[in-house]
Design a protein around this motif. Sequence first.
Motif, short mmCIF file in Angstrom:
data_model
loop_
_atom_site.label_atom_id
_atom_site.label_comp_id
_atom_site.label_asym_id
_atom_site.label_seq_id
_atom_site.Cartn_x
_atom_site.Cartn_y
_atom_site.Cartn_z
N LEU A 134 0.83 -1.20 0.00
CA LEU A 134 0.00 0.00 0.00
C LEU A 134 0.87 1.26 0.00
CD1 LEU A 134 -2.79 1.26 0.06
CD2 LEU A 134 -2.74 1.13 2.56
N THR A 135 1.96 1.23 0.74
CA THR A 135 2.88 2.38 0.74
C THR A 135 3.44 2.60 -0.66
OG1 THR A 135 3.49 1.99 3.05
CG2 THR A 135 5.01 3.31 1.71
N ALA A 136 3.83 1.51 -1.33
CA ALA A 136 4.37 1.62 -2.69
C ALA A 136 3.31 2.15 -3.65
CB ALA A 136 4.89 0.26 -3.16
N LEU A 137 2.08 1.67 -3.53
CA LEU A 137 1.00 2.16 -4.38
C LEU A 137 0.71 3.64 -4.13
CD1 LEU A 137 -1.42 -0.91 -4.17
CD2 LEU A 137 -0.31 -0.05 -6.26
N GLY A 146 -5.58 4.22 -8.72
CA GLY A 146 -6.86 4.60 -8.11
C GLY A 146 -7.91 3.52 -8.29
N LYS A 147 -8.01 2.97 -9.50
CA LYS A 147 -9.01 1.93 -9.76
C LYS A 147 -8.70 0.67 -8.95
CE LYS A 147 -10.19 3.46 -14.44
NZ LYS A 147 -10.18 3.10 -15.89
N GLU A 148 -7.41 0.32 -8.89
CA GLU A 148 -7.02 -0.87 -8.13
C GLU A 148 -7.38 -0.70 -6.64
OE1 GLU A 148 -6.05 -3.68 -9.07
OE2 GLU A 148 -5.22 -3.44 -11.08
N LEU A 149 -7.11 0.48 -6.10
CA LEU A 149 -7.40 0.71 -4.69
C LEU A 149 -8.91 0.72 -4.43
CD1 LEU A 149 -4.75 3.43 -3.74
CD2 LEU A 149 -4.76 1.01 -3.12
N SER A 164 -7.02 2.63 5.89
CA SER A 164 -5.71 2.98 5.34
C SER A 164 -5.78 3.13 3.82
CB SER A 164 -4.68 1.90 5.70
OG SER A 164 -4.53 1.80 7.11
N ILE A 165 -6.59 2.28 3.19
CA ILE A 165 -6.74 2.38 1.73
C ILE A 165 -7.42 3.69 1.36
CG2 ILE A 165 -7.88 1.35 -0.28
CD1 ILE A 165 -7.59 -1.37 1.18
N LEU A 166 -8.49 4.04 2.08
CA LEU A 166 -9.18 5.29 1.80
C LEU A 166 -8.24 6.48 1.99
CD1 LEU A 166 -11.69 6.97 1.20
CD2 LEU A 166 -12.34 6.77 3.62
N ALA A 167 -7.48 6.47 3.08
CA ALA A 167 -6.54 7.57 3.32
C ALA A 167 -5.50 7.66 2.21
CB ALA A 167 -5.86 7.37 4.68
N ALA A 168 -5.03 6.48 1.73
CA ALA A 168 -4.05 6.48 0.64
C ALA A 168 -4.64 7.08 -0.63
CB ALA A 168 -3.57 5.05 0.38
N MET A 169 -5.89 6.74 -0.93
CA MET A 169 -6.54 7.29 -2.13
C MET A 169 -6.67 8.80 -2.04
SD MET A 169 -9.51 4.38 -2.49
CE MET A 169 -10.22 4.99 -4.01
N ILE A 170 -6.99 9.28 -0.85
CA ILE A 170 -7.16 10.72 -0.69
C ILE A 170 -5.82 11.43 -0.79
CG2 ILE A 170 -7.84 12.50 0.97
CD1 ILE A 170 -10.00 10.51 1.95
N ARG A 172 -3.32 10.50 -2.48
CA ARG A 172 -2.90 10.47 -3.88
C ARG A 172 -3.73 11.42 -4.75
NH1 ARG A 172 -0.70 6.84 -6.72
NH2 ARG A 172 -2.48 6.79 -8.14
N GLY A 173 -4.89 11.80 -4.26
CA GLY A 173 -5.77 12.64 -5.05
C GLY A 173 -6.57 11.87 -6.08
N ASP A 174 -6.75 10.55 -5.87
CA ASP A 174 -7.50 9.74 -6.82
C ASP A 174 -8.97 10.15 -6.84
OD1 ASP A 174 -5.29 8.18 -7.50
OD2 ASP A 174 -5.61 6.83 -5.79
N LYS A 175 -9.54 10.30 -8.03
CA LYS A 175 -10.97 10.66 -8.13
C LYS A 175 -11.85 9.54 -7.59
CE LYS A 175 -11.50 9.22 -13.00
NZ LYS A 175 -10.13 8.67 -13.18
N GLU A 176 -11.32 8.31 -7.58
CA GLU A 176 -12.09 7.18 -7.07
C GLU A 176 -12.32 7.28 -5.56
OE1 GLU A 176 -10.07 5.92 -10.81
OE2 GLU A 176 -9.42 6.92 -8.96
N ALA A 177 -11.54 8.14 -4.87
CA ALA A 177 -11.68 8.26 -3.41
C ALA A 177 -13.09 8.73 -3.04
CB ALA A 177 -10.65 9.24 -2.86
N ALA A 178 -13.69 9.58 -3.86
CA ALA A 178 -15.03 10.07 -3.55
C ALA A 178 -16.04 8.92 -3.55
CB ALA A 178 -15.44 11.13 -4.58
#
Length: 581
Positions: A134-137, A146-149, A164-170, A172-178
């Motif tokens: 997850l750190t590497a992603l 983003g899609k994978e997460l 932790s996954i949600l925090a990582a998406m945010i 990263r700024g992934d649009k999938e986080a929403a």
Amino acid sequence: MRTICLALGLLGWSFAQLSPADHAALNSEDGAVQKAAVSRLADGPAKNLTDLTLTYLKDKKLPYRQAAEALLYRSIGKGNRAEAEEALLAALPNAATAQDQRYLIGLLGPCASPRSTSVLAVSVRDPGLREAALTALTLSSDPAVGKELLSLFETMPKGEFAGSILAAMIRRGDKEAAAAWKSINTSTPLSLRLIGESFGGHFEDKPKSVEAAVTKADQHLSAGKKREARELLAPFLDQPSYYRPAALLNWLRSDPPNGLDKACEWLIDADKIVRQTARTWLAESGQTRLGARIAKLIEAAPQEAKTELVSMLSTPLCEREASVPALVSLASSPDANVAAAAIDGLGRLSAPEGATAVSKGLASENEVVKSAAQRAAIPVSQSLANQGKKPEAALLLRSALSVAAAPSAIRQIAAELTMLGEKVDVTAMAARQGYLVSWRAAGPFPDRAMLRNEDAIDIKNPGSASWKPIALDDPTGLVDLERHVARQDNVGAYLITEFESDGVQEAVFRFGSDDDLFVWLNGALIHKFVGDRGNTADADAVRTNVVKGKNVMILKVLNGGGQWSVSARALKPDGSPLLAK
């Protein structure tokens, strides 16, 4: 391991081998040779990453790791990202332990290609590898992450790791986080709901909590949208919350028209953190003329805020012409803490106008006020001297000297008086505190270890030794043996003094030394300390009797290294000087 191998399909891969010369250089005992090898390999072909990483994982020798990581980032910087990724993927199936796999997975993040993303997406589902993956992603710039997460978030149990996954998406700024955030509802475990609430400000147009509002306001401020941040935070300014100070600070940073008024209002808030927030913003905003305003606030401030405001008067926030008169007035406050803070402020401003207030503070019966006055006396006296008022400066310093107790303060005040041309009898000062001041010295003598067990002079017949007098130059009775004997390590010296007593009486001797100390009184060993230490006055105490007539005290002081000193006081049981005339 099996899942990674299947994902890679690389079990049969071969990889580039380093030359014997490279291995020899990295294993050299010469640090310069190792460093040169690391630097050379960092500019080599990226395929060397396979051998470097696997050799490091096998032997855990740091030069291999340094070379591998330098080569990875140098290769990425030169545009050889794919080659570096290929080498790491070749090494991964050959990692012997989960710990080794986690190390290699951590290196894959910067490669940021769909290929490494697919490998990391498999690894993140393995409980033993998921944190590293997850750190590497999170570090990867591959847009497919983003899609994978999101897929992982939707399919795995909604526990702590899902947060932790949600925090990582945010991050990263992934649009999938929403989409992940919107899937959180009342049936979601509490731990994940709390994470969702904390990050909700990233997605809500009108946040419903202080936490979310602070998050969203941070985004607006970073984008220069101050008005939007201000309007967003306004409903939450008075809402009790752990995040309220952050809301207040961001609101102030949004440049509200009434920001200064509100910040001053918050300076007397009952909440200490709110007051600190207001002070932080005032300092950030570059205010410089708040003296009169702060002085007026002190009158209405709650007790716990008064001293904070008094201390502010001597900061760059306030103009001197308003601060100094206010501090002079506050120095006579019946509240000792307020008075002490005001006197400290006069000292920080080196205000000669505060000389009378400092002098009164020195005469105070309150120790807090008296201590503040001692601290302020030197800078205030220096300002007086600079104005040509040396007699007033000397008078203030002598008042401070008469009440000073700490050795460092006594030394500093005495030095200031000397610089003013005032005569300071340091020997008399030390004697008034009970210090023994008439010393003669013998030494230095070599070998500290030997001197701990043997003597270089005849203690029973000290007259047979060669002694030289010491001119005491410290008002606290400190004998600096580096200056008076020698600046040497691993040596020792002896000091001798004689004093008269009107009769047999009980005495308390207090000693400080750097380092070892042995004490004889009239030929009898009465105290010893063996070990390394800095000199702390009165560290050791010995209660014994002195004889009528002449008494002879001998000290043996040993030095390991660095500073070398000793001090000795002779007191009556009530703490008064034994030898007072």
